[in-house]
Design a protein around this motif. Structure first.
Motif, PDB file in Angstrom:
ATOM      1  N   GLU A 183     -37.500  37.253  20.253  1.00  0.00           N
ATOM      2  CA  GLU A 183     -36.634  36.471  18.836  1.00  0.00           C
ATOM      3  C   GLU A 183     -37.765  36.262  17.481  1.00  0.00           C
ATOM      4  OE1 GLU A 183     -35.420  32.725  20.037  1.00  0.00           O
ATOM      5  OE2 GLU A 183     -33.548  33.689  21.012  1.00  0.00           O
ATOM      6  N   PRO A 184     -37.549  36.833  16.765  1.00  0.00           N
ATOM      7  CA  PRO A 184     -38.458  36.746  15.527  1.00  0.00           C
ATOM      8  C   PRO A 184     -38.572  34.759  15.294  1.00  0.00           C
ATOM      9  CG  PRO A 184     -35.679  36.718  14.952  1.00  0.00           C
ATOM     10  CD  PRO A 184     -36.195  37.292  16.172  1.00  0.00           C
ATOM     11  N   LYS A 185     -39.625  34.699  14.358  1.00  0.00           N
ATOM     12  CA  LYS A 185     -40.043  33.547  14.415  1.00  0.00           C
ATOM     13  C   LYS A 185     -39.590  32.660  13.200  1.00  0.00           C
ATOM     14  CE  LYS A 185     -43.821  33.551  16.960  1.00  0.00           C
ATOM     15  NZ  LYS A 185     -42.996  33.522  18.116  1.00  0.00           N
ATOM     16  N   ARG A 186     -38.769  33.619  12.345  1.00  0.00           N
ATOM     17  CA  ARG A 186     -38.486  32.944  11.120  1.00  0.00           C
ATOM     18  C   ARG A 186     -37.348  31.979  11.432  1.00  0.00           C
ATOM     19  NH1 ARG A 186     -34.352  38.349   9.720  1.00  0.00           N
ATOM     20  NH2 ARG A 186     -35.152  37.809   7.905  1.00  0.00           N
ATOM     21  N   ASP A 187     -36.529  31.090  10.832  1.00  0.00           N
ATOM     22  CA  ASP A 187     -35.365  29.787  10.813  1.00  0.00           C
ATOM     23  C   ASP A 187     -33.915  30.335  11.558  1.00  0.00           C
ATOM     24  OD1 ASP A 187     -38.025  27.839  10.069  1.00  0.00           O
ATOM     25  OD2 ASP A 187     -36.982  27.735   8.431  1.00  0.00           O
ATOM     26  N   LEU A 188     -33.544  30.662  10.312  1.00  0.00           N
ATOM     27  CA  LEU A 188     -32.596  31.499  11.112  1.00  0.00           C
ATOM     28  C   LEU A 188     -32.152  32.600  11.543  1.00  0.00           C
ATOM     29  CD1 LEU A 188     -29.830  30.900  10.786  1.00  0.00           C
ATOM     30  CD2 LEU A 188     -29.635  31.942   8.356  1.00  0.00           C
ATOM     31  N   ARG A 189     -31.993  32.385  13.094  1.00  0.00           N
ATOM     32  CA  ARG A 189     -31.750  33.951  14.086  1.00  0.00           C
ATOM     33  C   ARG A 189     -30.779  33.445  15.208  1.00  0.00           C
ATOM     34  NH1 ARG A 189     -36.515  30.794  14.866  1.00  0.00           N
ATOM     35  NH2 ARG A 189     -36.167  29.843  17.295  1.00  0.00           N
ATOM     36  N   VAL A 190     -30.998  34.555  15.873  1.00  0.00           N
ATOM     37  CA  VAL A 190     -29.902  33.857  16.646  1.00  0.00           C
ATOM     38  C   VAL A 190     -30.253  33.535  17.428  1.00  0.00           C
ATOM     39  CG1 VAL A 190     -28.463  35.981  18.530  1.00  0.00           C
ATOM     40  CG2 VAL A 190     -28.751  36.321  16.307  1.00  0.00           C
ATOM     41  N   ASN A 191     -30.548  32.302  18.780  1.00  0.00           N
ATOM     42  CA  ASN A 191     -30.736  32.065  19.850  1.00  0.00           C
ATOM     43  C   ASN A 191     -30.411  32.878  21.336  1.00  0.00           C
ATOM     44  OD1 ASN A 191     -32.499  30.202  20.792  1.00  0.00           O
ATOM     45  ND2 ASN A 191     -30.695  29.080  21.166  1.00  0.00           N
ATOM     46  N   ALA A 192     -31.313  33.608  21.570  1.00  0.00           N
ATOM     47  CA  ALA A 192     -30.513  34.470  22.685  1.00  0.00           C
ATOM     48  C   ALA A 192     -31.191  33.771  24.249  1.00  0.00           C
ATOM     49  CB  ALA A 192     -30.976  35.576  22.791  1.00  0.00           C
TER      50      ALA A 192
ATOM     51  N   PRO B 130     -41.752  45.132  26.401  1.00  0.00           N
ATOM     52  CA  PRO B 130     -42.358  45.662  24.919  1.00  0.00           C
ATOM     53  C   PRO B 130     -41.335  46.776  24.354  1.00  0.00           C
ATOM     54  CG  PRO B 130     -43.476  46.553  27.035  1.00  0.00           C
ATOM     55  CD  PRO B 130     -42.239  45.626  27.599  1.00  0.00           C
ATOM     56  N   VAL B 131     -40.468  46.794  24.730  1.00  0.00           N
ATOM     57  CA  VAL B 131     -39.573  47.804  23.934  1.00  0.00           C
ATOM     58  C   VAL B 131     -38.418  46.872  23.075  1.00  0.00           C
ATOM     59  CG1 VAL B 131     -37.444  49.686  23.779  1.00  0.00           C
ATOM     60  CG2 VAL B 131     -39.273  49.529  25.491  1.00  0.00           C
ATOM     61  N   LEU B 132     -38.697  45.439  23.528  1.00  0.00           N
ATOM     62  CA  LEU B 132     -37.404  44.600  22.687  1.00  0.00           C
ATOM     63  C   LEU B 132     -38.355  43.856  22.030  1.00  0.00           C
ATOM     64  CD1 LEU B 132     -35.893  42.606  26.306  1.00  0.00           C
ATOM     65  CD2 LEU B 132     -34.543  44.039  24.198  1.00  0.00           C
ATOM     66  N   GLU B 133     -39.529  43.515  22.344  1.00  0.00           N
ATOM     67  CA  GLU B 133     -40.495  43.101  20.983  1.00  0.00           C
ATOM     68  C   GLU B 133     -40.657  44.026  20.148  1.00  0.00           C
ATOM     69  OE1 GLU B 133     -45.006  41.309  20.731  1.00  0.00           O
ATOM     70  OE2 GLU B 133     -44.422  41.496  22.439  1.00  0.00           O
ATOM     71  N   GLU B 134     -41.080  45.242  20.492  1.00  0.00           N
ATOM     72  CA  GLU B 134     -41.040  46.403  19.192  1.00  0.00           C
ATOM     73  C   GLU B 134     -39.932  46.106  17.955  1.00  0.00           C
ATOM     74  OE1 GLU B 134     -41.997  51.318  19.348  1.00  0.00           O
ATOM     75  OE2 GLU B 134     -42.700  50.467  21.190  1.00  0.00           O
ATOM     76  N   LEU B 135     -38.724  47.015  19.160  1.00  0.00           N
ATOM     77  CA  LEU B 135     -37.489  46.611  18.551  1.00  0.00           C
ATOM     78  C   LEU B 135     -37.828  45.968  17.569  1.00  0.00           C
ATOM     79  CD1 LEU B 135     -34.438  48.396  17.231  1.00  0.00           C
ATOM     80  CD2 LEU B 135     -34.419  47.386  19.649  1.00  0.00           C
ATOM     81  N   GLY B 136     -37.628  45.003  18.128  1.00  0.00           N
ATOM     82  CA  GLY B 136     -37.269  43.115  17.400  1.00  0.00           C
ATOM     83  C   GLY B 136     -38.006  43.631  15.885  1.00  0.00           C
ATOM     84  N   GLN B 137     -38.881  43.287  16.880  1.00  0.00           N
ATOM     85  CA  GLN B 137     -40.517  43.239  14.448  1.00  0.00           C
ATOM     86  C   GLN B 137     -40.346  44.075  13.771  1.00  0.00           C
ATOM     87  OE1 GLN B 137     -44.242  43.651  17.089  1.00  0.00           O
ATOM     88  NE2 GLN B 137     -44.538  41.553  17.869  1.00  0.00           N
ATOM     89  N   GLN B 138     -39.276  45.762  14.219  1.00  0.00           N
ATOM     90  CA  GLN B 138     -39.336  46.792  13.412  1.00  0.00           C
ATOM     91  C   GLN B 138     -37.847  46.259  12.393  1.00  0.00           C
ATOM     92  OE1 GLN B 138     -38.516  49.848  15.796  1.00  0.00           O
ATOM     93  NE2 GLN B 138     -39.923  50.474  16.013  1.00  0.00           N
ATOM     94  N   ILE B 139     -36.570  44.979  13.092  1.00  0.00           N
ATOM     95  CA  ILE B 139     -36.372  44.760  12.322  1.00  0.00           C
ATOM     96  C   ILE B 139     -36.099  43.515  12.261  1.00  0.00           C
ATOM     97  CG2 ILE B 139     -34.877  46.582  13.528  1.00  0.00           C
ATOM     98  CD1 ILE B 139     -33.121  44.662  15.043  1.00  0.00           C
ATOM     99  N   GLY B 140     -37.341  43.100  12.866  1.00  0.00           N
ATOM    100  CA  GLY B 140     -36.408  41.366  12.111  1.00  0.00           C
ATOM    101  C   GLY B 140     -35.954  40.474  12.800  1.00  0.00           C
ATOM    102  N   GLU B 141     -34.906  40.831  13.759  1.00  0.00           N
ATOM    103  CA  GLU B 141     -33.499  40.237  14.898  1.00  0.00           C
ATOM    104  C   GLU B 141     -34.121  40.024  16.062  1.00  0.00           C
ATOM    105  OE1 GLU B 141     -31.950  38.757  13.135  1.00  0.00           O
ATOM    106  OE2 GLU B 141     -31.654  40.348  10.762  1.00  0.00           O
ATOM    107  N   THR B 142     -33.098  39.071  16.550  1.00  0.00           N
ATOM    108  CA  THR B 142     -33.079  38.934  17.998  1.00  0.00           C
ATOM    109  C   THR B 142     -32.098  40.063  18.585  1.00  0.00           C
ATOM    110  OG1 THR B 142     -32.363  36.797  17.858  1.00  0.00           O
ATOM    111  CG2 THR B 142     -32.353  37.789  19.965  1.00  0.00           C
ATOM    112  N   THR B 143     -33.527  40.226  20.220  1.00  0.00           N
ATOM    113  CA  THR B 143     -33.350  41.839  20.839  1.00  0.00           C
ATOM    114  C   THR B 143     -32.575  41.036  22.426  1.00  0.00           C
ATOM    115  OG1 THR B 143     -35.828  42.287  21.387  1.00  0.00           O
ATOM    116  CG2 THR B 143     -34.290  43.092  19.511  1.00  0.00           C
ATOM    117  N   GLN B 144     -32.109  41.869  23.217  1.00  0.00           N
ATOM    118  CA  GLN B 144     -31.207  40.940  24.612  1.00  0.00           C
ATOM    119  C   GLN B 144     -31.561  42.404  25.007  1.00  0.00           C
ATOM    120  OE1 GLN B 144     -28.655  37.953  24.554  1.00  0.00           O
ATOM    121  NE2 GLN B 144     -27.939  38.799  22.304  1.00  0.00           N
TER     122      GLN B 144
END
Length: 189
Positions: A48-57, A18-32
Protein backbone atom coordinates in the motif's frame (compact mmCIF):
# COMPACT_ATOMS: atom_id res chain seq x y z
CA UNK A 1 0.39 -32.68 0.74
CA UNK A 2 -0.54 -29.81 3.06
CA UNK A 3 3.14 -29.07 3.75
CA UNK A 4 3.89 -28.96 0.01
CA UNK A 5 0.97 -26.56 -0.61
CA UNK A 6 2.16 -24.29 2.22
CA UNK A 7 5.70 -24.33 0.83
CA UNK A 8 4.43 -23.40 -2.65
CA UNK A 9 2.39 -20.54 -1.20
CA UNK A 10 5.41 -19.25 0.74
CA UNK A 11 7.51 -19.34 -2.45
CA UNK A 12 4.79 -17.47 -4.31
CA UNK A 13 4.61 -14.76 -1.64
CA UNK A 14 8.42 -14.48 -1.39
CA UNK A 15 8.69 -14.05 -5.16
CA UNK A 16 5.68 -11.73 -5.44
CA UNK A 17 6.38 -9.27 -2.61
CA UNK A 18 9.16 -7.28 -4.33
CA UNK A 19 7.13 -7.22 -7.57
CA UNK A 20 4.06 -5.93 -5.70
CA UNK A 21 6.15 -3.20 -4.06
CA UNK A 22 7.85 -2.15 -7.29
CA UNK A 23 4.55 -2.01 -9.20
CA UNK A 24 2.85 -0.14 -6.36
CA UNK A 25 5.61 2.43 -6.14
CA UNK A 26 5.55 2.98 -9.91
CA UNK A 27 1.83 3.73 -9.96
CA UNK A 28 1.27 4.98 -6.40
CA UNK A 29 -1.65 2.65 -5.73
CA UNK A 30 -2.38 -0.50 -3.71
CA UNK A 31 -1.27 -3.82 -5.16
CA UNK A 32 -2.55 -7.24 -4.09
CA UNK A 33 -1.88 -10.89 -4.74
CA UNK A 34 -4.82 -13.27 -4.39
CA UNK A 35 -4.93 -17.06 -4.49
CA UNK A 36 -7.90 -19.34 -4.88
CA UNK A 37 -9.22 -21.07 -1.79
CA UNK A 38 -12.10 -23.33 -2.84
CA UNK A 39 -15.04 -21.06 -3.84
CA UNK A 40 -13.30 -17.82 -2.85
CA UNK A 41 -10.10 -15.90 -3.41
CA UNK A 42 -7.84 -14.95 -0.55
CA UNK A 43 -5.49 -11.97 -0.32
CA UNK A 44 -2.06 -13.38 0.61
CA UNK A 45 0.19 -10.37 -0.05
CA UNK A 46 -0.18 -6.63 -0.52
CA UNK A 47 1.63 -3.33 -0.83
CA UNK A 48 0.00 0.00 0.00
CA UNK A 49 1.17 3.55 -0.70
CA UNK A 50 1.70 5.96 2.19
CA UNK A 51 -0.94 8.42 0.92
CA UNK A 52 -3.97 9.19 3.08
CA UNK A 53 -6.61 8.12 0.56
CA UNK A 54 -5.82 4.59 -0.61
CA UNK A 55 -7.42 1.20 -0.98
CA UNK A 56 -6.99 -0.70 2.27
CA UNK A 57 -5.99 -4.26 1.35
CA UNK A 58 -6.22 -6.82 4.13
CA UNK A 59 -4.16 -10.01 4.00
CA UNK A 60 -6.60 -12.80 4.76
CA UNK A 61 -9.65 -11.02 3.28
CA UNK A 62 -11.78 -13.34 1.18
CA UNK A 63 -13.82 -12.49 -1.89
CA UNK A 64 -16.21 -14.57 -3.99
CA UNK A 65 -14.99 -15.76 -7.38
CA UNK A 66 -17.71 -14.02 -9.40
CA UNK A 67 -16.79 -10.38 -8.65
CA UNK A 68 -13.80 -8.08 -9.00
CA UNK A 69 -10.26 -9.37 -9.43
CA UNK A 70 -11.32 -12.86 -8.32
CA UNK A 71 -12.94 -13.42 -11.72
CA UNK A 72 -9.44 -14.27 -12.97
CA UNK A 73 -9.79 -17.64 -11.21
CA UNK A 74 -13.31 -18.23 -12.47
CA UNK A 75 -12.21 -17.48 -16.04
CA UNK A 76 -9.39 -20.04 -15.92
CA UNK A 77 -11.25 -22.89 -14.18
CA UNK A 78 -12.30 -26.01 -15.99
CA UNK A 79 -15.93 -25.99 -17.14
CA UNK A 80 -17.24 -28.27 -14.39
CA UNK A 81 -15.75 -26.17 -11.57
CA UNK A 82 -16.89 -22.92 -13.18
CA UNK A 83 -20.46 -24.19 -13.55
CA UNK A 84 -20.50 -25.28 -9.90
CA UNK A 85 -19.68 -21.70 -8.87
CA UNK A 86 -22.11 -20.14 -11.34
CA UNK A 87 -24.96 -22.41 -10.23
CA UNK A 88 -24.65 -21.28 -6.62
CA UNK A 89 -25.90 -18.03 -5.13
CA UNK A 90 -23.99 -15.03 -6.52
CA UNK A 91 -23.93 -12.19 -4.00
CA UNK A 92 -24.49 -8.63 -5.20
CA UNK A 93 -22.14 -6.08 -3.60
CA UNK A 94 -23.05 -3.04 -5.72
CA UNK A 95 -25.35 -2.27 -8.63
CA UNK A 96 -22.40 -3.15 -10.92
CA UNK A 97 -21.88 -6.66 -9.51
CA UNK A 98 -22.85 -9.13 -12.24
CA UNK A 99 -24.97 -11.93 -10.79
CA UNK A 100 -26.51 -13.33 -13.99
CA UNK A 101 -24.54 -16.52 -14.88
CA UNK A 102 -25.13 -16.02 -18.64
CA UNK A 103 -23.67 -12.51 -18.57
CA UNK A 104 -20.76 -13.70 -16.41
CA UNK A 105 -19.93 -16.53 -18.84
CA UNK A 106 -19.53 -14.05 -21.70
CA UNK A 107 -17.30 -11.79 -19.63
CA UNK A 108 -15.17 -14.72 -18.48
CA UNK A 109 -14.44 -15.67 -22.09
CA UNK A 110 -13.08 -12.15 -22.68
CA UNK A 111 -10.98 -12.34 -19.49
CA UNK A 112 -9.46 -15.67 -20.62
CA UNK A 113 -8.33 -14.12 -23.91
CA UNK A 114 -6.95 -10.86 -22.48
CA UNK A 115 -3.62 -10.20 -20.75
CA UNK A 116 -5.45 -8.09 -18.12
CA UNK A 117 -8.99 -7.06 -17.23
CA UNK A 118 -10.66 -4.16 -15.47
CA UNK A 119 -13.29 -4.30 -12.73
CA UNK A 120 -15.21 -1.10 -12.03
CA UNK A 121 -17.27 -0.82 -8.88
CA UNK A 122 -18.11 -4.53 -8.58
CA UNK A 123 -17.10 -4.86 -4.90
CA UNK A 124 -17.17 -1.19 -3.89
CA UNK A 125 -18.87 1.56 -5.90
CA UNK A 126 -15.87 3.87 -5.87
CA UNK A 127 -13.06 1.43 -6.70
CA UNK A 128 -11.41 0.19 -9.85
CA UNK A 129 -9.07 -2.76 -10.11
CA UNK A 130 -6.88 -3.94 -12.95
CA UNK A 131 -5.97 -7.63 -12.75
CA UNK A 132 -3.72 -10.11 -14.53
CA UNK A 133 -3.35 -13.85 -13.90
CA UNK A 134 -0.18 -15.50 -12.59
CA UNK A 135 0.38 -18.91 -14.19
CA UNK A 136 2.45 -21.98 -13.29
CA UNK A 137 1.55 -23.93 -16.45
CA UNK A 138 -0.40 -23.12 -19.63
CA UNK A 139 -3.94 -22.39 -18.48
CA UNK A 140 -3.12 -23.22 -14.82
CA UNK A 141 -3.58 -20.08 -12.76
CA UNK A 142 -1.95 -19.93 -9.33
CA UNK A 143 -2.69 -16.31 -8.40
CA UNK A 144 -4.20 -13.02 -9.50
CA UNK A 145 -2.22 -9.79 -9.27
CA UNK A 146 -4.13 -6.54 -9.18
CA UNK A 147 -3.88 -2.85 -8.56
CA UNK A 148 -6.77 -1.22 -6.75
CA UNK A 149 -7.50 2.49 -6.63
CA UNK A 150 -10.25 5.04 -6.19
CA UNK A 151 -11.85 5.19 -9.63
CA UNK A 152 -11.42 8.97 -9.92
CA UNK A 153 -7.61 8.52 -9.88
CA UNK A 154 -7.55 6.16 -12.86
CA UNK A 155 -8.52 8.07 -16.00
CA UNK A 156 -9.70 6.01 -18.95
CA UNK A 157 -6.68 7.03 -21.02
CA UNK A 158 -4.33 5.33 -18.50
CA UNK A 159 -6.13 1.95 -18.38
CA UNK A 160 -4.11 0.39 -21.19
CA UNK A 161 -0.78 1.62 -19.79
CA UNK A 162 -1.60 0.45 -16.26
CA UNK A 163 -2.98 -2.86 -17.55
CA UNK A 164 0.26 -3.50 -19.43
CA UNK A 165 2.23 -2.78 -16.25
CA UNK A 166 0.09 -5.21 -14.24
CA UNK A 167 0.37 -7.88 -16.95
CA UNK A 168 4.17 -7.51 -17.09
CA UNK A 169 4.39 -7.79 -13.28
CA UNK A 170 2.20 -10.93 -13.30
CA UNK A 171 4.35 -12.37 -16.10
CA UNK A 172 7.51 -11.73 -14.05
CA UNK A 173 6.06 -13.68 -11.13
CA UNK A 174 4.93 -16.49 -13.46
CA UNK A 175 8.41 -16.69 -15.00
CA UNK A 176 10.06 -16.74 -11.56
CA UNK A 177 7.80 -19.68 -10.69
CA UNK A 178 9.06 -21.52 -13.77
CA UNK A 179 6.26 -20.80 -16.22
CA UNK A 180 7.46 -20.47 -19.79
CA UNK A 181 5.08 -19.56 -22.56
CA UNK A 182 6.09 -19.18 -26.20
CA UNK A 183 3.00 -17.00 -26.68
CA UNK A 184 3.06 -14.87 -23.55
CA UNK A 185 0.05 -12.85 -24.77
CA UNK A 186 2.38 -10.21 -26.12
CA UNK A 187 3.85 -9.49 -22.70
CA UNK A 188 7.58 -8.93 -22.54
CA UNK A 189 9.38 -9.89 -19.35
Amino acid sequence: MLGHAASEQMDLIRIANPVLEELGQQIGETTQLRIRDDQESLCVAKWEPKRDLRVNAIVGRRRPLHAGSSKAFLAHMDDEEREAVLSGPLKRFTKKTVTDPRVLRGGLEQIRKAKFFVSRGEINDDLISITAPVFVAPGKIIAALNIAAPENRVPEERISELGDMVARAAHRISAALGFRSPAANGVAS
